[in-house]
Design an enzyme around this catalytic site. Sequence first.
Site, short mmCIF file in Angstrom:
data_model
loop_
_atom_site.label_atom_id
_atom_site.label_comp_id
_atom_site.label_asym_id
_atom_site.label_seq_id
_atom_site.Cartn_x
_atom_site.Cartn_y
_atom_site.Cartn_z
N ASP A 117 -7.09 -1.90 3.96
CA ASP A 117 -6.15 -2.94 3.52
C ASP A 117 -6.51 -4.32 4.06
O ASP A 117 -5.89 -5.31 3.65
CB ASP A 117 -4.73 -2.58 3.97
CG ASP A 117 -4.22 -1.31 3.31
OD1 ASP A 117 -4.53 -1.10 2.12
OD2 ASP A 117 -3.52 -0.53 3.98
N ASP A 145 -1.49 -0.75 6.00
CA ASP A 145 -1.66 -0.23 7.36
C ASP A 145 -3.08 0.21 7.68
O ASP A 145 -3.41 0.44 8.85
CB ASP A 145 -0.73 0.98 7.58
CG ASP A 145 -1.28 2.25 6.93
OD1 ASP A 145 -1.36 3.28 7.60
OD2 ASP A 145 -1.65 2.19 5.74
N ASP A 189 0.88 -1.16 0.00
CA ASP A 189 0.00 0.00 0.00
C ASP A 189 0.92 1.22 0.00
O ASP A 189 2.12 1.09 0.26
CB ASP A 189 -0.88 -0.03 1.25
CG ASP A 189 -1.71 1.22 1.40
OD1 ASP A 189 -2.34 1.64 0.42
OD2 ASP A 189 -1.72 1.80 2.50
#
Length: 622
Positions: free
Chosen positions: A518, A514, A320
């Site tokens: 996600d 995080d 990410d």
Amino acid sequence: MKKLNSNQKRLLRILIGAVVYAFGILYKANDNIVSLVIFLIAFIIIGGNIVLKAIKNIFHGQVFDENFLMSIATIGAFSIGDYAEGAAVMLFYQVGELFQSYAVDSSRKSIASLMDIRPDYANVQRGETLEKVDPDEVKIGDVIVVKAGEKIPLDAEVIDGSSMVDTSALTGESVPREIAPGDNLLSGCVNLNGLITARVTKEFGESTVSKILDLVENASSKKSNSENFITKFARYYTPAVVILAALLAIIPPLAVPGAVFSDWLYRALVFLVISCPCALVISIPLSFFGGIGGASKRGILVKGSNYLEALAETEIVVFDKTGTLTKGVFKVQEIVPNDISKEELLEMTAYAESYSNHPISLSLKQAYGKEIDNARITNVDEISGHGVVANIDGKAVAAGNAKLMRKLDISFQEPDDVAGTVVHVAIGNIYRGYIVIADEVKEDSPEAIRDLKTAGIKQTVMLTGDAKRIGEKVAAQLGLDKVYTELLPADKVQKMEELFAGKSPKGKLAFVGDGINDAPVLARADIGIAMGGLGSDAAIEAADVVIMTDEPSKIATAMKVSRKTLRIVKQNIALALTVKAIVLILGAIGVATMWAAVFADVGVAVLAILNAIRVLNGKGFR
């Protein structure tokens, strides 16, 4: 009184059994019956459940497993009068099982309970009144009203009102998005300020928030859980040694003249005691347990030995962006003035934005770094979805997006290839430049990518909900192999499925993230890695590995720990099998005594355990 869990019960049994066993050793009873009773009590306390499990498995058609082998080997020790050995072998086995159980129990708990994005209600407009109903009861075409601070309950299209919407639950991006009539609303987001009226476009079961919850709850079921090595090994090893022991007890007395059945029965039982895979049963989970402990010393929490093993086989690492490779904190990155100094442009902008708590306004005030004199500010007008207009020292200052400049008929030019949010500024209806607000790359992110490539990772990829120009700039800056931008959680899962096709059959794919958004991809990946220091609870809960320091460079460290652990596991397997093979042959020909059996069990186990502990020191990871 609090009820004990399974691990606590097992530990209690081990402790009580160990005390009884120690009493039996120290007591040294002359009466063989007393000695048998003491060690039998210890054996029942420590391993009674293993024997029962072996019996149950036999009735279910699972005869040759490790429970059966442990039971027959230890009962065999008792039958030839070596009570202490029988109890000791079961004690060691249960200690190993306890270590393994503790590692397994730290794995992922329920994910859905932490997902706090499901809306509790929807305000449906019925004529002139608003009715608060369950989102499941709302139909396509119904008109809903979302007040400031409320979650958007269903996917809908705005028909009236404008506002800023917090999309972080879906995209992970900190900067709120502007919405106006005609724009689409996604369920699970939060309306920050204005009143919004919207027409529902999807029923709750098909809405974005419902799909995310379903992805999180079910994605982990797609993981392939590798079968425990001991169970696999015992599937072949156990029937082989049991058949050999039976043949050893029966054939020689029938085929060899003068052979005594009781002697060969003794040899067969010694053979079974020697064959007990105690060293493997203990050292393998202990090696992984040591690896997990070594990783935790470096701020890396691994939730199970299977994930530690999988790290060594990782071929693709997917990241990410916000909060993972970048800090997730927006700062002024660039000031581009037009016939004015940078200092004055920043000062005027900070003053104009001083009454707003928007993340962009806060970053501008932080960059200015001086106290705001409110007496210099008058006639503040915050235009939702556009920006702010205020009088500063009697001058009209407008700070906002391109839509604000067009609304005020101010001539300006959009900058090309800017990776960030642009705040345009006009003073006295004359364009005076722009300020770029953007996220910052973490200091060790470049190092993380370099280390992963050095470690043999075939591909590094970034998936982000951010704009294309921003994502591509960060990817180029870090040297990532691929980047996919403007993705929602469902899109990320789809991209993950495509990336799975690019790895070898035994290779693994790891995802690093995080945010709450996600969680679905963390659960879907072979190994989900969460940034734990600043990450959301849902991401941490969905992940298999948690980096508590928020440093992406620790991912390569985790892989080094994994590889060293696997080297030690292979060494222990080779040691145990080699010694077992030698002593089993000696036992079969009657050379090996019970002392040899003790060494084959306990001695090798101790050596393997000492070898396993080496992984805790963490030196020489490569």
